[in-house]
Design a protein around this motif. Structure first.
Motif, PDB file in Angstrom:
ATOM      1  N   ASP A  18       0.924  -1.162  -0.090  1.00 47.09           N
ATOM      2  CA  ASP A  18      -0.033   0.043   0.025  1.00 47.09           C
ATOM      3  C   ASP A  18       0.954   1.270   0.062  1.00 47.09           C
ATOM      4  OD1 ASP A  18      -2.103  -1.754   0.143  1.00 47.09           O
ATOM      5  OD2 ASP A  18      -2.284  -1.725   2.420  1.00 47.09           O
ATOM      6  N   ILE A  19       1.927   1.437  -0.749  1.00 44.53           N
ATOM      7  CA  ILE A  19       2.985   2.214  -0.539  1.00 44.53           C
ATOM      8  C   ILE A  19       2.365   3.658  -1.359  1.00 44.53           C
ATOM      9  CG2 ILE A  19       4.131   1.503  -2.578  1.00 44.53           C
ATOM     10  CD1 ILE A  19       6.681   2.781  -1.317  1.00 44.53           C
ATOM     11  N   GLN A  20       2.430   4.681  -0.877  1.00 42.08           N
ATOM     12  CA  GLN A  20       1.668   5.958  -1.665  1.00 42.08           C
ATOM     13  C   GLN A  20       2.471   6.167  -2.843  1.00 42.08           C
ATOM     14  OE1 GLN A  20      -1.127   6.829  -0.508  1.00 42.08           O
ATOM     15  NE2 GLN A  20      -1.067   5.148   0.959  1.00 42.08           N
ATOM     16  N   GLU A  21       1.884   7.099  -3.466  1.00 46.05           N
ATOM     17  CA  GLU A  21       2.384   7.603  -5.006  1.00 46.05           C
ATOM     18  C   GLU A  21       3.440   8.671  -4.675  1.00 46.05           C
ATOM     19  OE1 GLU A  21       2.080   6.317  -7.955  1.00 46.05           O
ATOM     20  OE2 GLU A  21       0.624   4.862  -7.369  1.00 46.05           O
ATOM     21  N   ASP A  22       3.147   9.581  -3.785  1.00 48.34           N
ATOM     22  CA  ASP A  22       4.282  10.457  -3.569  1.00 48.34           C
ATOM     23  C   ASP A  22       5.308  10.126  -2.958  1.00 48.34           C
ATOM     24  OD1 ASP A  22       2.936   9.680  -1.192  1.00 48.34           O
ATOM     25  OD2 ASP A  22       3.087  11.562  -0.140  1.00 48.34           O
ATOM     26  N   VAL A  23       5.268   8.700  -2.127  1.00 47.92           N
ATOM     27  CA  VAL A  23       6.559   8.130  -1.706  1.00 47.92           C
ATOM     28  C   VAL A  23       7.189   7.545  -2.874  1.00 47.92           C
ATOM     29  CG1 VAL A  23       7.304   6.226  -0.292  1.00 47.92           C
ATOM     30  CG2 VAL A  23       5.571   7.800   0.698  1.00 47.92           C
ATOM     31  N   PHE A  48      17.403  -0.164   5.506  1.00 47.34           N
ATOM     32  CA  PHE A  48      17.138   0.977   6.155  1.00 47.34           C
ATOM     33  C   PHE A  48      15.732   0.897   7.020  1.00 47.34           C
ATOM     34  CE2 PHE A  48      15.104   4.956   6.734  1.00 47.34           C
ATOM     35  CZ  PHE A  48      15.996   5.852   7.394  1.00 47.34           C
ATOM     36  N   ILE A  49      14.889   0.500   6.562  1.00 45.89           N
ATOM     37  CA  ILE A  49      13.457   0.249   7.291  1.00 45.89           C
ATOM     38  C   ILE A  49      13.602  -0.896   8.303  1.00 45.89           C
ATOM     39  CG2 ILE A  49      11.070  -0.350   7.277  1.00 45.89           C
ATOM     40  CD1 ILE A  49      11.747   2.570   6.004  1.00 45.89           C
ATOM     41  N   THR A  50      14.369  -2.038   8.079  1.00 45.58           N
ATOM     42  CA  THR A  50      14.519  -2.869   9.046  1.00 45.58           C
ATOM     43  C   THR A  50      15.358  -2.512  10.139  1.00 45.58           C
ATOM     44  OG1 THR A  50      14.286  -4.614   7.171  1.00 45.58           O
ATOM     45  CG2 THR A  50      15.326  -5.327   9.314  1.00 45.58           C
ATOM     46  N   VAL A  51      16.325  -1.417   9.854  1.00 43.00           N
ATOM     47  CA  VAL A  51      17.162  -1.292  10.967  1.00 43.00           C
ATOM     48  C   VAL A  51      16.803   0.132  11.875  1.00 43.00           C
ATOM     49  CG1 VAL A  51      19.640  -0.486  11.682  1.00 43.00           C
ATOM     50  CG2 VAL A  51      19.258  -2.293   9.815  1.00 43.00           C
ATOM     51  N   SER A  52      16.310   0.796  10.825  1.00 41.74           N
ATOM     52  CA  SER A  52      15.947   2.098  11.584  1.00 41.74           C
ATOM     53  C   SER A  52      14.677   2.111  12.219  1.00 41.74           C
ATOM     54  CB  SER A  52      16.322   3.257  10.745  1.00 41.74           C
ATOM     55  OG  SER A  52      17.700   3.211  10.399  1.00 41.74           O
ATOM     56  N   ARG A  53      13.560   1.581  11.496  1.00 41.51           N
ATOM     57  CA  ARG A  53      12.269   1.671  11.585  1.00 41.51           C
ATOM     58  C   ARG A  53      11.627   0.371  11.895  1.00 41.51           C
ATOM     59  NH1 ARG A  53      14.344   5.924  11.227  1.00 41.51           N
ATOM     60  NH2 ARG A  53      13.238   7.995  10.185  1.00 41.51           N
ATOM     61  N   PRO A  54      12.107  -0.505  12.904  1.00 42.01           N
ATOM     62  CA  PRO A  54      11.707  -2.120  12.897  1.00 42.01           C
ATOM     63  C   PRO A  54      10.157  -2.204  13.284  1.00 42.01           C
ATOM     64  CG  PRO A  54      12.979  -1.177  14.964  1.00 42.01           C
ATOM     65  CD  PRO A  54      13.004  -0.222  13.892  1.00 42.01           C
ATOM     66  N   SER A  57       4.993  -0.056  10.191  1.00 40.99           N
ATOM     67  CA  SER A  57       4.289  -1.035   9.450  1.00 40.99           C
ATOM     68  C   SER A  57       3.812  -0.606   7.744  1.00 40.99           C
ATOM     69  CB  SER A  57       2.580  -1.357  10.134  1.00 40.99           C
ATOM     70  OG  SER A  57       1.963  -0.219  10.174  1.00 40.99           O
ATOM     71  N   PHE A  58       4.241   0.813   7.694  1.00 41.53           N
ATOM     72  CA  PHE A  58       4.174   1.480   6.290  1.00 41.53           C
ATOM     73  C   PHE A  58       5.383   2.272   6.101  1.00 41.53           C
ATOM     74  CE2 PHE A  58       2.063   4.380   9.345  1.00 41.53           C
ATOM     75  CZ  PHE A  58       2.439   5.298   8.656  1.00 41.53           C
ATOM     76  N   VAL A  59       5.622   2.958   4.984  1.00 45.85           N
ATOM     77  CA  VAL A  59       6.801   3.891   4.750  1.00 45.85           C
ATOM     78  C   VAL A  59       5.998   5.166   4.371  1.00 45.85           C
ATOM     79  CG1 VAL A  59       8.577   4.302   3.198  1.00 45.85           C
ATOM     80  CG2 VAL A  59       8.083   1.850   3.574  1.00 45.85           C
ATOM     81  N   SER A  60       6.612   6.004   5.232  1.00 48.65           N
ATOM     82  CA  SER A  60       6.000   7.557   5.187  1.00 48.65           C
ATOM     83  C   SER A  60       7.082   8.243   4.367  1.00 48.65           C
ATOM     84  CB  SER A  60       5.790   8.152   6.580  1.00 48.65           C
ATOM     85  OG  SER A  60       7.146   8.347   7.085  1.00 48.65           O
TER      86      SER A  60
END
Length: 610
Positions: A18-23, A48-54, A57-60
């Motif tokens: 569900d990643i956003q278009e602006d992302v 990066f997401i795994t280490v810094s944002r464990p 549940s989504f990418v902002s």
């Protein structure tokens, strides 16, 4: 580009469904900025997401901004140092191929693929420090720490016209280029069994009929058992209640029996020691010990006075053990100070024991050096030795002994000699590369040296009990003499890469007059008495073939018929962290100038602060 990035991310994880278009637009811009394809970008973002944002549940869009900053910082760091990549995907392989020397080891834990070529001595240049280091701020340099045989005078400077010292390597040693990392379980078993069998034969020759007795069989009368000291539990720590004795495969079928030490007044035991235990074994399952003989040393390597050799001439020797630079830099100022001292006194022999390029040095461990390990050794160590050679001429023999901690040499023990070209030295044979360990004869004095810290390993594992006071450090050094090997402990500590398939390189060919055991423990120079068991014929009665005193309770020590003494030396380390350490300067008087022929009676040893 956005579609390709979406597909690459979905292959990584379903959280990007569900990643956003602006992302996606922001990621496409980052890919164009950093010249990344969709697959590489997805890999970096997922890491990066795994280490810094464990917990995310989504990418902002905020995550993408933080990711972009990290990529910019990483790119700037990579541009300044090709070895500091965050990932192999960041490496420009063409630039890396030009920057990396084929013989360079990026990490001290990786072994060379090809043998190092001979050094190009015509281009050897001494490394010049950019400024003074902390070592020059030291104080109390030159202070004498301790002296052995203070009554023997010290010669200030050697005679200019004096002949160079004669060096002869004794025994079997590991050759240059010998294979290693082929140590099999069968090799370990054969090595250990050979040591036990050798001691059994020696005890049988010295003790007469019935010696030794099989470990696993009952013995009602006092007898001698020969075997290897072990702990009753695997990976356990040895203590007086956990000692077991392992016999040889030929005499005892490898049996192990518990040892009761409650009746022993004196003993010094460690795992792997081959000991001769006098006592009984009433049930066949427990040896009740009454006396422990720590080993059977070899005959002394002394040369008899009056032989037509170089023997009898006095000589001096400087012994120093690495590291040769302080822990905060690679300027090698301590080595320069040591060579300055040696150039002043001009000893006959200068023995330098590694490590020379220490694997435990902070800058070596970082893996960020711009020079290969060979280049560091060549410019910092070899070039300084070349300058020293040009100053003193051919009067001083330089002996180099490697260490398993040397990153420019094979990390194994025992080791072959270093492959350093001695052509930079003025006189023929002025430089000698020694194997590690090594027993060698210098004029009439037999010397033995190993760069592995036996004293530190022994002090952690040895158990002892004594009815009279004794110096612990010299007593631990005497284990090398009694056990006939430079490292008798088994299993060895985890940090010592012992190769038992080359165990012949650990054996002493004879008992040396001077034993050098560099250690992190306190430096010392002491004389240790060594007893040699006589042949049974010397102790037998002509009538009944029993010991002269005729008593069944005769101690093993009464069999000894001849005594000798060994000088045990720990020179300490040239450096200790950021401070100066110690080294040894010794003088051996000629036999015609001394009242005795024993080396221990005509050798002066000074332990000095660098």
């Amino acid at each position: 580009m956005e579609t390709q990035i979406r597909k690459a991310l979905l292959m990584r994880s379903t959280m990007y469904r569900d990643i956003q278009e602006d992302v996606l637009s922001s990621l496409a811009s980052l890919a164009e900025t950093h010249s990344l394809d969709a697959k590489s970008l997805a890999s970096k973002l997922d890491r990066f997401i795994t280490v810094s944002r464990p917990d995310s549940s989504f990418v902002s869009i905020e995550d993408i901004q933080a990711f972009g900053k990290e990529q910019s910082a990483s790119k700037a760091k990579v541009a300044s140092n090709v070895f500091a990549k965050q990932s192999w995907e960041d490496v420009d392989m063409e630039d890396a191929a030009e920057a990396i020397n084929p013989n360079q080891r990026i990490s001290p834990y990786l072994s060379k693929v090809v043998a190092a070529p001979a050094y190009n001595t015509s281009n050897t240049k001494s490394y010049t420090p950019q400024g003074p280091g902390k070592f020059k701020e030291r104080c109390a340099n030159g202070v004498v720490h301790s002296v052995l045989n203070e009554h023997i005078p010290a010669v200030s400077v050697a005679d200019e016209g004096k002949a160079a010292a004669e060096i002869e390597i004794l025994g079997d040693s590991v050759a240059v280029g010998s294979r290693f990392m082929v140590d099999r379980i069968a090799d370990k078993a054969a090595y250990l069994d050979h040591r036990i069998s050798t001691f059994e034969r020696e005890v049988e020759a010295a003790g007469g009929e019935g010696y030794p007795h099989a470990v696993g069989t009952a013995a009602q009368n006092p007898t001698v058992f020969v075997g290897r000291i072990c702990c009753d539990t695997e990976d356990g720590r040895l203590n007086p209640q956990s000692v077991v004795l392992e016999g040889s495969s030929s005499l005892s079928n490898g049996a192990r029996v518990k040892v009761d030490l409650s009746g022993c007044k004196d003993y010094r035991l460690f795992p792997g020691q081959v000991a001769c235990i006098k006592g009984t074994n009433p049930s066949g399952f427990c040896i009740v010990a009454s006396e422990v003989l720590p080993g059977v040393p070899l005959q002394s390597g002394n040369i008899v006075a009056g032989e037509p050799t170089v023997a009898g001439a006095d000589f001096s020797c400087i012994v120093a053990a690495g590291p040769f630079t302080i822990s905060e830099d690679l300027l090698y100022e301590p080595l320069a100070a040591l060579l300055e001292y040696a150039a002043t006194y001009k000893p006959d022999v200068l023995l330098l024991a590694g490590p020379f390029v220490d694997a435990e040095h902070a800058e070596i461990r970082s893996g960020l050096l711009e020079e290969s390990f060979d280049q560091i050794y060549e410019s910092r160590v070899a070039a300084q030795l070349a300058d020293f050679s040009s100053r003193v001429g051919g009067s001083t023999r330089v002996l180099l002994l490697p260490s398993p901690k040397d990153v420019q040499h094979d990390p194994t023990f025992p080791q072959g000699p270093m492959t350093f070209d001695g052509a930079i030295f003025n006189a023929k044979n002025q430089l000698t590369n020694l194997p590690n360990p090594c027993t060698f004869k210098c004029n009439d004095v037999v010397m033995g040296c190993s760069t592995v810290d036996w004293l530190m390993s022994c002090t952690k594992e040895e158990i002892s009990q004594s009815s009279k006071p004794a110096d612990r450090l010299p007593s631990m050094a005497s284990h090398i003499i009694n056990q006939r090997t430079y490292f008798p402990m088994f299993p060895p500590p985890a940090h010592i890469p012992m190769d038992t398939s080359r165990g012949y390189g650990l054996e002493l060919p004879c008992t040396p007059n001077v034993l050098i055991a560099p250690s992190d423990l306190a430096p010392f120079a002491k004389v240790v008495a060594v007893s040699y068991p006589a042949l049974v014929a010397a102790a037998e009665n002509n009538n009944n073939g029993t010991p002269e005193n005729g008593s069944a309770d005769a101690t093993i020590a009464e069999i000894a018929a001849s005594n000798s003494k060994v000088i045990c030396i720990n020179p300490g380390r040239v450096t200790k962290g950021t401070t100066a350490g110690t080294f040894v300067h010794m003088w051996v008087a000629g036999q015609e100038e001394s009242c005795g022929n024993g080396v221990e009676s005509r050798c002066r040893v000074e332990v000095k602060k660098l």
